[in-house]
Design a protein around this motif. Sequence first.
Motif, PDB file in Angstrom:
ATOM      1  N   THR A  65       0.820  -1.208   0.000  1.00  0.00           N
ATOM      2  CA  THR A  65       0.000   0.000   0.000  1.00  0.00           C
ATOM      3  C   THR A  65       0.852   1.256   0.000  1.00  0.00           C
ATOM      4  O   THR A  65       0.335   2.356  -0.025  1.00  0.00           O
ATOM      5  CB  THR A  65      -0.925   0.011   1.235  1.00  0.00           C
ATOM      6  OG1 THR A  65      -0.121  -0.082   2.415  1.00  0.00           O
ATOM      7  CG2 THR A  65      -1.903  -1.152   1.179  1.00  0.00           C
ATOM      8  N   THR A  66       2.172   1.086   0.048  1.00  0.00           N
ATOM      9  CA  THR A  66       3.081   2.236   0.014  1.00  0.00           C
ATOM     10  C   THR A  66       3.968   2.143  -1.217  1.00  0.00           C
ATOM     11  O   THR A  66       4.140   1.070  -1.795  1.00  0.00           O
ATOM     12  CB  THR A  66       3.962   2.278   1.273  1.00  0.00           C
ATOM     13  OG1 THR A  66       4.720   1.052   1.349  1.00  0.00           O
ATOM     14  CG2 THR A  66       3.118   2.420   2.519  1.00  0.00           C
ATOM     15  N   ASP A  67       4.529   3.270  -1.600  1.00  0.00           N
ATOM     16  CA  ASP A  67       5.432   3.304  -2.757  1.00  0.00           C
ATOM     17  C   ASP A  67       6.820   2.835  -2.332  1.00  0.00           C
ATOM     18  O   ASP A  67       7.721   3.634  -2.102  1.00  0.00           O
ATOM     19  CB  ASP A  67       5.503   4.734  -3.322  1.00  0.00           C
ATOM     20  CG  ASP A  67       4.184   5.162  -3.935  1.00  0.00           C
ATOM     21  OD1 ASP A  67       3.396   4.276  -4.275  1.00  0.00           O
ATOM     22  OD2 ASP A  67       3.955   6.373  -4.064  1.00  0.00           O
ATOM     23  N   SER A  68       6.978   1.516  -2.207  1.00  0.00           N
ATOM     24  CA  SER A  68       8.242   0.962  -1.688  1.00  0.00           C
ATOM     25  C   SER A  68       9.184   0.476  -2.781  1.00  0.00           C
ATOM     26  O   SER A  68      10.363   0.278  -2.536  1.00  0.00           O
ATOM     27  CB  SER A  68       7.950  -0.195  -0.726  1.00  0.00           C
ATOM     28  OG  SER A  68       7.263  -1.228  -1.402  1.00  0.00           O
ATOM     29  N   ALA A  69       8.656   0.240  -3.998  1.00  0.00           N
ATOM     30  CA  ALA A  69       9.511  -0.251  -5.078  1.00  0.00           C
ATOM     31  C   ALA A  69      10.415   0.871  -5.593  1.00  0.00           C
ATOM     32  O   ALA A  69      10.068   2.052  -5.535  1.00  0.00           O
ATOM     33  CB  ALA A  69       8.657  -0.796  -6.206  1.00  0.00           C
ATOM     34  N   VAL A  70      11.590   0.477  -6.080  1.00  0.00           N
ATOM     35  CA  VAL A  70      12.603   1.446  -6.510  1.00  0.00           C
ATOM     36  C   VAL A  70      13.072   1.118  -7.919  1.00  0.00           C
ATOM     37  O   VAL A  70      13.351  -0.047  -8.231  1.00  0.00           O
ATOM     38  CB  VAL A  70      13.802   1.452  -5.534  1.00  0.00           C
ATOM     39  CG1 VAL A  70      14.950   2.279  -6.103  1.00  0.00           C
ATOM     40  CG2 VAL A  70      13.396   1.987  -4.175  1.00  0.00           C
ATOM     41  N   ARG A  71      13.139   2.146  -8.755  1.00  0.00           N
ATOM     42  CA  ARG A  71      13.753   2.002 -10.074  1.00  0.00           C
ATOM     43  C   ARG A  71      14.957   2.946 -10.129  1.00  0.00           C
ATOM     44  O   ARG A  71      14.813   4.156  -9.978  1.00  0.00           O
ATOM     45  CB  ARG A  71      12.763   2.350 -11.179  1.00  0.00           C
ATOM     46  CG  ARG A  71      13.363   2.204 -12.599  1.00  0.00           C
ATOM     47  CD  ARG A  71      12.362   2.608 -13.675  1.00  0.00           C
ATOM     48  NE  ARG A  71      11.190   1.726 -13.670  1.00  0.00           N
ATOM     49  CZ  ARG A  71       9.985   2.091 -13.241  1.00  0.00           C
ATOM     50  NH1 ARG A  71       9.784   3.318 -12.776  1.00  0.00           N
ATOM     51  NH2 ARG A  71       8.973   1.237 -13.267  1.00  0.00           N
TER      52      ARG A  71
END
Length: 371
Positions: free
Chosen positions: A255-261
Amino acid sequence: MAETDYTAEIAQLRSTLSNIEQVSDMEQIKADIARLEAEASAPDLWDDPEAAQKITSKLSHRQTELERVAKLEQRIDDMEVMVELAAEEDDDSARDDVARELEALRKTMSDLEIVTLLSGEYDERDAVVTIRAGAGGVDAADFAEILMRMYLRWAEQRGWTTKVMDTAYAEEAGLKSATFEVKAPYAFGTLSVEAGTHRLVRISPFDNQGRRQTSFAAVEVIPLIESDDSVEIPEAELKVDVFRSSGPGGQSVNTTDSAVRMTHIPTGIVVSMQNEKSQIQNRAAALRVMQSRLLLVRKAEEDAKKKEMAGDVKASWGDQMRSYVLNPYQMVKDLRTNHEEGNPSSVFDGAIDGFIDAGIRWRAGARHSED
């Protein structure tokens, strides 16, 4: 097989083992064990758990190398006794035991020979494998997922530890890309021969007209960076975006923006991570893989310069390295080594040791011819 034949076989095994001992530098292994044992016995060893883990892991690996050779020497000695007893007792059952043990010894010796060929600068490292769907639409995405399962099954059968670091699912089926880590001694050296373009030919399960489809997937294998490797990346060269992790069909996982590019601006290399629990963990994992890729790029540039200076214009690895054909016949063939298997289902279930062993021997021969 006559007793004299067994004697010749045993002599050949001893000769092969002697060559392995010379190539492996057993004295250096013993010296490494003594040094690592001293480091492992330091009272403040576990003040730094990460460093302690590395020391104990290296010590265990070196001890295993030494024990493996010692056990082989003992098995060859025991084999001689078995041959003598079988001859004295004129026992067919004992001869069968000798034949089985001889075959097992040949296999073990062959496996050990393969390890001695892993002498590249980063061969001892853990590996990071990335699979990307290529040309072929949904069939290519499905093929990428099949390959990922194949490698994870192969590692599982070896007892090697794997960790999926990132998955990007395709809309209809399969994967756009996936990245996973393989933790084991010589994981990179072993798996690096799998790098290249893989080709699948089959009747497409996604084509309602039942037509044959050719699809492609690319496999990239890099050595995992270690903390003492000097690959520093200035912050100004990195662009970091965060986004929400997602699973198949675009379903939300977090539910949080935890992925990283993470993008390395000078080279355009992109690394995505979404399987850790927090953005901080994903960022650290992405940075480590980015450093690993830049380390390999640097080495490739250095090798290219050396070849250019030497006037070497020979090609090495072609783009397409293996074909998996399911129709009109059943065959998996490596186009570099000509090793082939007639049971694709078994191969897709992880039975790829034959391809890997042949690839390692092929690569060693190619390196030798370049020297």
